[in-house]
Enzyme design. Structure first.
Site, PDB file in Angstrom:
ATOM      1  N   ARG A 112      34.652  22.334 -11.814  1.00  0.00           N
ATOM      2  CA  ARG A 112      34.124  22.834 -10.545  1.00  0.00           C
ATOM      3  C   ARG A 112      33.759  24.309 -10.708  1.00  0.00           C
ATOM      4  O   ARG A 112      34.064  24.920 -11.726  1.00  0.00           O
ATOM      5  CB  ARG A 112      35.114  22.638  -9.405  1.00  0.00           C
ATOM      6  CG  ARG A 112      36.373  23.456  -9.524  1.00  0.00           C
ATOM      7  CD  ARG A 112      37.246  23.318  -8.279  1.00  0.00           C
ATOM      8  NE  ARG A 112      38.484  24.067  -8.438  1.00  0.00           N
ATOM      9  CZ  ARG A 112      39.472  24.084  -7.567  1.00  0.00           C
ATOM     10  NH1 ARG A 112      39.388  23.400  -6.452  1.00  0.00           N
ATOM     11  NH2 ARG A 112      40.560  24.793  -7.782  1.00  0.00           N
ATOM     12  N   ASN A 150      34.356  26.975  -1.429  1.00  0.00           N
ATOM     13  CA  ASN A 150      35.813  26.951  -1.605  1.00  0.00           C
ATOM     14  C   ASN A 150      36.187  28.021  -2.610  1.00  0.00           C
ATOM     15  O   ASN A 150      35.713  28.008  -3.749  1.00  0.00           O
ATOM     16  CB  ASN A 150      36.283  25.585  -2.109  1.00  0.00           C
ATOM     17  CG  ASN A 150      37.796  25.486  -2.112  1.00  0.00           C
ATOM     18  OD1 ASN A 150      38.414  25.366  -1.060  1.00  0.00           O
ATOM     19  ND2 ASN A 150      38.404  25.573  -3.281  1.00  0.00           N
ATOM     20  N   GLU A 151      36.993  28.961  -2.152  1.00  0.00           N
ATOM     21  CA  GLU A 151      37.528  30.010  -3.024  1.00  0.00           C
ATOM     22  C   GLU A 151      36.441  30.658  -3.885  1.00  0.00           C
ATOM     23  O   GLU A 151      36.414  30.514  -5.112  1.00  0.00           O
ATOM     24  CB  GLU A 151      38.651  29.452  -3.902  1.00  0.00           C
ATOM     25  CG  GLU A 151      39.847  28.990  -3.082  1.00  0.00           C
ATOM     26  CD  GLU A 151      41.073  28.674  -3.924  1.00  0.00           C
ATOM     27  OE1 GLU A 151      40.919  28.313  -5.084  1.00  0.00           O
ATOM     28  OE2 GLU A 151      42.193  28.783  -3.387  1.00  0.00           O
ATOM     29  N   GLU A 315      45.439  26.680   2.770  1.00  0.00           N
ATOM     30  CA  GLU A 315      46.226  25.825   1.873  1.00  0.00           C
ATOM     31  C   GLU A 315      47.610  26.461   1.724  1.00  0.00           C
ATOM     32  O   GLU A 315      47.737  27.534   1.134  1.00  0.00           O
ATOM     33  CB  GLU A 315      45.550  25.726   0.504  1.00  0.00           C
ATOM     34  CG  GLU A 315      44.145  25.154   0.580  1.00  0.00           C
ATOM     35  CD  GLU A 315      43.444  25.104  -0.777  1.00  0.00           C
ATOM     36  OE1 GLU A 315      44.115  25.234  -1.814  1.00  0.00           O
ATOM     37  OE2 GLU A 315      42.208  24.953  -0.776  1.00  0.00           O
ATOM     38  N   TRP A 323      48.223  21.409 -12.693  1.00  0.00           N
ATOM     39  CA  TRP A 323      47.047  20.657 -13.107  1.00  0.00           C
ATOM     40  C   TRP A 323      47.411  19.916 -14.394  1.00  0.00           C
ATOM     41  O   TRP A 323      48.476  20.140 -14.960  1.00  0.00           O
ATOM     42  CB  TRP A 323      45.875  21.613 -13.378  1.00  0.00           C
ATOM     43  CG  TRP A 323      45.218  22.153 -12.147  1.00  0.00           C
ATOM     44  CD1 TRP A 323      45.647  22.025 -10.851  1.00  0.00           C
ATOM     45  CD2 TRP A 323      44.009  22.919 -12.097  1.00  0.00           C
ATOM     46  NE1 TRP A 323      44.781  22.667  -9.996  1.00  0.00           N
ATOM     47  CE2 TRP A 323      43.766  23.216 -10.733  1.00  0.00           C
ATOM     48  CE3 TRP A 323      43.110  23.373 -13.057  1.00  0.00           C
ATOM     49  CZ2 TRP A 323      42.648  23.946 -10.319  1.00  0.00           C
ATOM     50  CZ3 TRP A 323      42.005  24.106 -12.643  1.00  0.00           C
ATOM     51  CH2 TRP A 323      41.775  24.391 -11.292  1.00  0.00           C
ATOM     52  N   GLU A 365      43.923  17.369 -10.646  1.00  0.00           N
ATOM     53  CA  GLU A 365      45.016  17.842  -9.775  1.00  0.00           C
ATOM     54  C   GLU A 365      46.016  16.761  -9.400  1.00  0.00           C
ATOM     55  O   GLU A 365      46.670  16.852  -8.359  1.00  0.00           O
ATOM     56  CB  GLU A 365      44.416  18.465  -8.518  1.00  0.00           C
ATOM     57  CG  GLU A 365      43.701  19.750  -8.832  1.00  0.00           C
ATOM     58  CD  GLU A 365      43.302  20.531  -7.599  1.00  0.00           C
ATOM     59  OE1 GLU A 365      43.403  20.009  -6.478  1.00  0.00           O
ATOM     60  OE2 GLU A 365      42.870  21.674  -7.788  1.00  0.00           O
TER      61      GLU A 365
HETATM   62  C1  GAL Z   1      43.231  25.929  -4.602  1.00  0.00           C
HETATM   63  C2  GAL Z   1      41.950  25.189  -4.287  1.00  0.00           C
HETATM   64  C3  GAL Z   1      42.177  23.722  -3.991  1.00  0.00           C
HETATM   65  C4  GAL Z   1      43.062  23.150  -5.027  1.00  0.00           C
HETATM   66  C5  GAL Z   1      44.353  23.902  -5.067  1.00  0.00           C
HETATM   67  C6  GAL Z   1      45.320  23.354  -6.069  1.00  0.00           C
HETATM   68  O1  GAL Z   1      42.990  27.054  -5.365  1.00  0.00           O
HETATM   69  O2  GAL Z   1      41.291  25.759  -3.189  1.00  0.00           O
HETATM   70  O3  GAL Z   1      40.936  23.080  -4.002  1.00  0.00           O
HETATM   71  O4  GAL Z   1      42.402  23.202  -6.239  1.00  0.00           O
HETATM   72  O5  GAL Z   1      44.109  25.236  -5.402  1.00  0.00           O
HETATM   73  O6  GAL Z   1      44.928  23.599  -7.370  1.00  0.00           O
END
Ligand code: GAL
Length: 682
Positions: A112, A150-151, A315, A323, A365
């Site tokens: 990604r 996202n981020e 989150e 991971w 993940e």
């Molecule tokens: C964040 C991300 C999520 C997911 C989570 C766990 O950084 O926004 O999409 O990847 O970490 O790794």
């Protein structure tokens, strides 16, 4: 009225991926969420193909079905734009949309964030999908807001595609106007780097020669921030056309090479953050300098608060993490999910959304656990979520309250980016920033971060009794004037070594040091040196105290004829024994302290004591070091959050009667706090 973060409610949410589960599970999942107090789900941020399965073909069925079900179940939705994961059909057909490694090799599909912000065709395709999503789903009553991408800048915050090189040249042309000006700012006369045509300029690559031009690198950091902001702004302008009354735009994460303050002002209604406190101590094997482990997340939360005084957590960690390729954190111990939730709320979060509802059974993940494990059976974390919900109901009145700190740590993006380039700067901040934070934490001194630019500060400086600006190596006239005004008005400013030795191009100044800060500090620095790790430690004698002065030593003398400056601490050893290491300058109504070295935890604690800023609530409570204190204030009422990060039961001492909001009981004297326990007292 906004539908979350409206100043009157604390709301629970969760990240949900309907595309990861058979549709016949959705209804039961939503019911179970509601039963635990979840009111909002964040969806869709990686699912471009569900709406545009092939170029120019749009289909809305999937999310229509899901949103209708949410509406039926009274679940609200934050919809994510999917631009962090471009489709394979897109990157195959338009490879110029990919980011590239420093050697020019393009990133590939299969992970990604493999795109770049600048390829015109990616901007066009991203704008189109955002427009289609917003125009179709924006009117749905279940949708209450949007998350952009996202981020931004997570995983990769450097870009080396041809599109970036081209955009960099445009950025530089706009910034400098002429090549003469660019050559001056970059000091290209050194090593014969002079540019005679804009097309000669390429992206400065750290890895290329090992020693790229530092001024070019600084502009490169500014350029990446400019690119990411532009990308966010493009999306925000589209989304805003389709917002219903009270809907909002946000984005999540806080990553480098991005002026988040400016992006938020330009494009967002508020900022959200992804808080994984366990990661803080797992990434480097638990050897954080401050030793604060999950408490270290409070530093990031305080940084987020400077962007958005009241913010959301998009989150929030709810399970063990990892991971398939990296990171590994254990399951939150009983109480830790609550502790981390309260940590976020204590720092200003009024929306807490857990990552994620169910743990995915496949993909990178599959070990990044959510509330539920793979089977979805009832578990301990789900039970803890229910109890968190009950606690939130009991503290609803905290919503909208402001975090109260008398001490602010000043920062600015130029210096933040410079320290990634310049190790003479980085080595200072790497010691000082964690140490300042740790000293404040352990003395129960709430702390804010405040960002400075030539245009002003991210919060009114006069609200702070004390400001610490650890190492403003780069200084401008405008920023020096802002500091002067703060001190003239009665503020106490504490500066560390190497202040004011560079300008905003990153050139070392030719004035005597500390350059533009000479009048304010009343100090002269005739000499300076790095310390040598093998030598015996350099010590400062300050009254009865003996404190180490590692990394760097500025020799400080009162400016000639400056009677209001006095040396408080002197170096004890080395060839500069007897020279000033800490200087105090009384300046109009305020005071400036200049410290000739970095901020260690001990030095910071001593300075906070000296300026009478440590433990501001000492008349109300006495806490053990393992507990954090945060104070939110609303309508003249103070809410004390006490957070126990240790695995042991601890005793706190309340010097007056306070109400414990979780159970409405009055408490005073010695009160027990269970392992990982929290209390909200009023
Ligand atoms: C964040 C991300 C999520 C997911 C989570 C766990 O950084 O926004 O999409 O990847 O970490 O790794």
């Amino acid at each position: 009225m906004r539908k979350i973060l409206d100043g009157s409610t604390l709301t629970l949410g969760v990240c949900y991926y309907p595309e990861h589960w058979p549709q016949d599970m959705w209804a039961a999942d939503l019911d179970r969420m509601s039963e635990c107090g979840i009111r909002v789900v964040r969806i869709a941020e990686f699912s471009w193909n569900l709406t545009e399965p092939s170029e120019g073909v749009f289909t809305y069925d999937f999310y229509d079905r899901f949103l209708d079900l949410c509406q039926e179940k009274e679940m609200k939705v934050i919809f994510g734009t999917p631009t962090a994961t471009p489709p394979a059909w897109l990157t195959k057909r338009y490879p110029e949309t990919l980011n590239a490694h420093a050697d020019g090799t393009p990133l590939e599909h299969g992970g990604r964030r493999h795109y770049n912000y600048n390829a015109p065709v990616y901007r066009e395709k991203a704008a189109l999908i955002v427009e289609k999503l917003a125009s179709h789903f924006g009117r749905h009553p279940a949708v209450i807001g949007w998350q952009i991408d996202n981020e931004l800048n997570c995983e990769v915050d450097e870009f080396y595609s041809a599109a970036d090189a081209c955009a960099f040249r445009i950025f530089l042309r706009e910034k400098y106007g002429t090549l003469e000006e660019l050559n001056r700012a970059w000091g290209t006369v050194f090593w014969n780097q002079t540019y005679t045509d804009w097309e000669e300029i390429s992206l400065p690559k750290r890895a290329r020669s090992g020693n790229p031009n530092p001024h070019a690198l600084l502009d490169y950091a500014r350029f990446i921030s400019h690119s990411a902001r532009g990308f966010a702004r493009m999306q925000s302008e589209i989304l805003r056309k389709y917002l219903k009354e009270g809907d909002f735009i946000t984005t999540n994460g806080r990553f480098d090479h991005l002026d988040n303050h400016r992006m938020t002002r330009e494009s967002l209604d508020f900022y959200t953050y992804d808080s994984y406190p366990d990661m803080a101590y797992n990434v480097d094997g638990g050897r954080l300098p401050s030793g604060l482990r999950d408490r270290e997340a409070s530093r990031s939360l305080s940084e987020v608060r400077s962007i958005s005084p009241v913010f959301g957590i998009m989150e929030q960690q709810s399970g063990p993490n990892g991971w398939t390729t990296c990171m590994a954190a254990p399951a939150p111990k009983p109480g830790q999910m609550t502790l981390w939730t309260m940590q976020s709320i204590a720092h200003g979060a009024d929306y807490i959304s857990y990552f994620r509802w169910r743990t995915c059974t496949f993909g990178t993940e599959m070990y990044w656990h959510g509330i539920l494990d793979y089977s979805g059976r009832e578990n301990r974390r789900m039970a803890e979520l229910r109890s968190i919900h009950r606690k939130l109901e009991a503290i609803q009145e905290v919503a909208g309250g402001c975090y109260r700190a008398q001490v602010g740590v000043l920062k600015d993006y130029d210096n933040c980016w410079d320290l990634r380039i310049d190790m003479w700067h980085r080595d200072l901040e790497n010691v000082s920033q964690p140490a300042i934070f740790a000293a404040a934490q352990k003395t129960h001194t709430p702390l804010d971060y405040v960002y400075l630019s030539d245009e002003g500060a991210s919060a009114p400086l006069s609200a702070y009794k004390v400001l610490i600006y650890a190492h403003p190596c780069m200084m401008s006239k405008a920023r020096a004037a802002i500091l002067e005004e703060y001190v003239a008005g009665g503020g106490i400013l504490i500066l560390g070594c190497r202040s004011g030795y560079k300008d905003l191009d990153g050139h070392c100044v030719m004035q005597d040091l500390p350059g533009l800060l000479r009048p304010l500090t009343g100090a002269d620095i005739p000499e300076f040196t790095r310390t040598c790790p093998g030598d015996s430690p350099v010590m400062i004698r300050w009254g009865d105290r003996r404190l180490e002065a590692p990394v760097f030593n500025d020799l400080l003398r009162p400016l000639a004829g400056e009677e209001s400056a006095e040396v408080l601490g002197v170096y004890e050893n080395c060839y500069y024994a007897g020279e000033g290491a800490l200087l105090r300058h009384r300046c109009q109504k305020g005071v400036v302290y200049s410290l000739g070295t970095v901020f260690t935890e001990e030095l910071t604690a001593a300075l906070l004591e000296e300026v009478q800023a440590a433990e501001p609530e000492r008349e109300t409570m006495v806490l053990p070091k393992c507990c954090e204190l945060a104070v939110r204030e609303k309508d003249g009422k103070k809410y004390y959050f006490v957070l126990n990060y240790s695995a042991d039961q601890v005793t706190i001492l309340l010097k007056r009667s306070l109400v414990s909001l979780f159970d409405g009981v009055s408490v005073e004297g010695e009160v027990a706090l269970e392992p990982y326990g929290t209390a909200v007292l009023m």
